[in-house]
Write a protein that holds these residues in place. Structure first.
Motif, PDB file in Angstrom:
ATOM      1  N   LEU A   1    -107.547  15.135 108.865  1.00 46.93           N
ATOM      2  CA  LEU A   1    -106.659  14.047 108.464  1.00 46.93           C
ATOM      3  C   LEU A   1    -106.515  13.981 106.943  1.00 46.93           C
ATOM      4  CD1 LEU A   1    -105.017  11.754 109.776  1.00 46.93           C
ATOM      5  CD2 LEU A   1    -106.996  10.270 109.444  1.00 46.93           C
ATOM      6  N   SER A   2    -107.585  14.341 106.231  1.00 44.11           N
ATOM      7  CA  SER A   2    -107.534  14.315 104.764  1.00 44.11           C
ATOM      8  C   SER A   2    -106.555  15.344 104.205  1.00 44.11           C
ATOM      9  CB  SER A   2    -108.933  14.567 104.195  1.00 44.11           C
ATOM     10  OG  SER A   2    -109.359  15.887 104.491  1.00 44.11           O
ATOM     11  N   GLN A   3    -106.160  16.325 105.027  1.00 41.99           N
ATOM     12  CA  GLN A   3    -105.215  17.351 104.584  1.00 41.99           C
ATOM     13  C   GLN A   3    -103.755  16.954 104.854  1.00 41.99           C
ATOM     14  OE1 GLN A   3    -106.387  21.194 106.240  1.00 41.99           O
ATOM     15  NE2 GLN A   3    -108.540  20.561 106.220  1.00 41.99           N
ATOM     16  N   VAL A   4    -103.556  15.815 105.505  1.00 43.49           N
ATOM     17  CA  VAL A   4    -102.198  15.321 105.767  1.00 43.49           C
ATOM     18  C   VAL A   4    -101.799  14.430 104.586  1.00 43.49           C
ATOM     19  CG1 VAL A   4    -100.722  14.046 107.362  1.00 43.49           C
ATOM     20  CG2 VAL A   4    -102.626  15.412 108.256  1.00 43.49           C
ATOM     21  N   TYR A   5    -101.184  15.037 103.562  1.00 40.83           N
ATOM     22  CA  TYR A   5    -100.829  14.317 102.346  1.00 40.83           C
ATOM     23  C   TYR A   5     -99.335  14.019 102.266  1.00 40.83           C
ATOM     24  CZ  TYR A   5     -99.728  19.139 100.981  1.00 40.83           C
ATOM     25  OH  TYR A   5     -99.246  20.428 100.940  1.00 40.83           O
ATOM     26  N   GLN A   6     -98.606  14.324 103.332  1.00 42.35           N
ATOM     27  CA  GLN A   6     -97.171  14.109 103.334  1.00 42.35           C
ATOM     28  C   GLN A   6     -96.748  13.530 104.677  1.00 42.35           C
ATOM     29  OE1 GLN A   6     -93.985  17.422 103.630  1.00 42.35           O
ATOM     30  NE2 GLN A   6     -94.192  17.099 101.419  1.00 42.35           N
ATOM     31  N   HIS A   7     -95.824  12.572 104.630  1.00 41.84           N
ATOM     32  CA  HIS A   7     -95.366  11.959 105.879  1.00 41.84           C
ATOM     33  C   HIS A   7     -94.344  12.853 106.569  1.00 41.84           C
ATOM     34  CE1 HIS A   7     -92.626   9.386 108.309  1.00 41.84           C
ATOM     35  NE2 HIS A   7     -93.796   8.915 108.755  1.00 41.84           N
ATOM     36  N   LEU A   8     -94.590  13.114 107.862  1.00 40.05           N
ATOM     37  CA  LEU A   8     -93.682  13.918 108.672  1.00 40.05           C
ATOM     38  C   LEU A   8     -93.492  13.240 110.030  1.00 40.05           C
ATOM     39  CD1 LEU A   8     -95.039  17.549 108.059  1.00 40.05           C
ATOM     40  CD2 LEU A   8     -92.976  16.543 107.069  1.00 40.05           C
ATOM     41  N   PRO A   9     -92.380  13.526 110.700  1.00 40.98           N
ATOM     42  CA  PRO A   9     -92.204  12.977 112.054  1.00 40.98           C
ATOM     43  C   PRO A   9     -93.323  13.386 112.997  1.00 40.98           C
ATOM     44  CG  PRO A   9     -90.140  13.875 111.213  1.00 40.98           C
ATOM     45  CD  PRO A   9     -91.200  14.268 110.241  1.00 40.98           C
ATOM     46  N   HIS A  10     -93.895  14.562 112.764  1.00 43.03           N
ATOM     47  CA  HIS A  10     -95.006  15.025 113.595  1.00 43.03           C
ATOM     48  C   HIS A  10     -96.188  14.054 113.508  1.00 43.03           C
ATOM     49  CE1 HIS A  10     -92.531  18.339 112.157  1.00 43.03           C
ATOM     50  NE2 HIS A  10     -92.878  19.049 113.232  1.00 43.03           N
ATOM     51  N   GLY A  11     -96.400  13.520 112.298  1.00 42.60           N
ATOM     52  CA  GLY A  11     -97.487  12.570 112.107  1.00 42.60           C
ATOM     53  C   GLY A  11     -97.272  11.298 112.890  1.00 42.60           C
ATOM     54  N   ASP A  12     -95.999  10.834 112.965  1.00 41.75           N
ATOM     55  CA  ASP A  12     -95.700   9.636 113.745  1.00 41.75           C
ATOM     56  C   ASP A  12     -95.994   9.858 115.225  1.00 41.75           C
ATOM     57  OD1 ASP A  12     -94.884   8.240 111.522  1.00 41.75           O
ATOM     58  OD2 ASP A  12     -92.791   8.889 111.701  1.00 41.75           O
ATOM     59  N   MET A  13     -95.662  11.060 115.716  1.00 44.25           N
ATOM     60  CA  MET A  13     -95.882  11.358 117.123  1.00 44.25           C
ATOM     61  C   MET A  13     -97.376  11.361 117.459  1.00 44.25           C
ATOM     62  SD  MET A  13     -93.036  14.387 117.386  1.00 44.25           S
ATOM     63  CE  MET A  13     -93.458  14.849 119.072  1.00 44.25           C
ATOM     64  N   VAL A  14     -98.175  11.978 116.583  1.00 44.53           N
ATOM     65  CA  VAL A  14     -99.620  12.030 116.818  1.00 44.53           C
ATOM     66  C   VAL A  14    -100.240  10.646 116.609  1.00 44.53           C
ATOM     67  CG1 VAL A  14    -101.802  13.087 116.080  1.00 44.53           C
ATOM     68  CG2 VAL A  14     -99.720  14.460 116.183  1.00 44.53           C
ATOM     69  N   ALA A  15     -99.651   9.846 115.709  1.00 44.79           N
ATOM     70  CA  ALA A  15    -100.143   8.479 115.501  1.00 44.79           C
ATOM     71  C   ALA A  15    -100.011   7.671 116.791  1.00 44.79           C
ATOM     72  CB  ALA A  15     -99.368   7.812 114.371  1.00 44.79           C
TER      73      ALA A  15
END
Length: 336
Positions: free
Chosen positions: A237-251
């Protein structure tokens, strides 16, 4: 507060065992019946299994000590230096025999023989009888009553589940907003709580001499294994430094998991959502920039780690349908 309560119960049990031992020894007309009370104090333990182990070890150690002590008294007589020699020779032999808990108990018996000043069979018989009465009283009190820990363990479980739920919600928040700062206090709290649960579960098992229930041990070891998986997720998670639609889906997955983790049974809802997300990922266009590639790679690995977490839960938690079938079966038996 709970530790103080347990200490109070142990003091009460010790007092009861001491009184019982002294009364029984007096009824048996054994001289120095107070020694039975001292032996009872030494035999009281915190769990039934530990009590049985301790009493057995102390009794056998006392027999070894009596053998060594009587041999020394027979060869060298009843003199104070012989007591020191008994300690020098007897204690290492008792420890080597595997009964190190019994050094003090054996000393009580040997010193009583020394006080009697003879090796008559009646004297030896009285010492063995004192051992049986004193240690037996402690064992009897321990077997009759041990404070239940079921409510305590259930509370610890709810505490652990609550920590997990908060952690997953925080992870979902971070995926939607990579700039969000979370102090991670729940990670520290859940680690200590899981360890408390393991300690309480082991104690509960030791209080059941026959057919111990391992369910609580299985649960807390499952949570310990899952917590290791969560720590791996946090690194990704610490390597996710940019917002992407993929992040919303996993959220959305972690939001669902924050609810599922509070259920006693394995619901499978998050697993199904994860399968759908992975299928959708496979149909998306490839990353256009290096930054997008790095973030998407971290999110994909996060999904892989989440799948491992769910695999652990699926292996140890009872599926909802199986639990429902068991309940229906029990209801059918009651109706019949």
């Amino acid at each position: 507060m709970k530790r103080g309560t347990d200490m109070g119960f142990r003091i009460i049990k010790t007092a009861a065992a001491t009184l019982l031992a002294v009364l029984l020894a007096s009824a048996a007309q054994i001289s120095g019946a107070q020694s039975a009370g001292l032996l009872a104090i030494l035999g009281v333990e915190t769990t039934r299994k530990r009590s049985l182990r301790t009493i057995t070890a102390r009794f056998l150690a006392s027999l070894v000590g009596l053998l060594v002590g009587c041999t020394l008294f027979a060869l060298l007589g009843f003199h104070y230096p012989v007591l020191a020699l008994f300690v020098l020779l007897g204690f290492p032999l008792i420890v080597k025999s595997g009964y190190k808990e019994g050094n003090v108990t054996s000393s009580v018996s040997v010193f009583r023989i020394f006080g009697q000043g003879n090796l008559h069979l009646h004297t030896l018989y009285q010492q063995v009888l004192l051992l049986i009465i004193g240690l037996g009283s402690a064992g009897l009190v321990n077997l009759i009553y041990m404070p239940g820990t079921g409510g305590l363990i259930s509370g610890i479980r709810k505490e652990v589940d609550g920590y997990f739920s908060i952690i997953f919600r925080q992870m979902a928040h971070t995926l939607r907003d990579p700039g969000y700062v979370w102090d991670g206090q729940e990670l520290i709290g859940v680690s200590a709580t899981i360890q408390r649960g393991l300690t309480a579960a082991n104690r509960e098992m030791e209080n059941h001499v026959i057919h111990p229930d391992e369910a609580w041990n299985v649960y807390f070891y499952m949570r310990k294994e899952q917590f290791e998986s969560i720590q791996n997720m946090m690194q990704l998670l610490s390597q996710v430094y940019q917002h992407l639609p993929h992040g919303d889906m996993v959220a959305d997955l972690f939001d669902q998991l924050s609810e599922d983790v509070l259920a006693e049974s394995y619901t499978g809802r998050t697993e199904k959502l994860l399968e759908g997300v992975e299928n959708e990922f496979s149909q998306m266009d490839l990353p256009q920039t290096r930054e997008e590639f790095e973030v998407r790679s971290a999110i994909l690995q996060l999904c892989r780690e989440l799948a491992l977490y769910l695999k652990i839960a699926k292996r140890h938690k009872v599926p909802v349908q199986v639990k429902a079938d068991k309940q229906l079966f029990r209801m059918g038996r009651r109706d019949s």
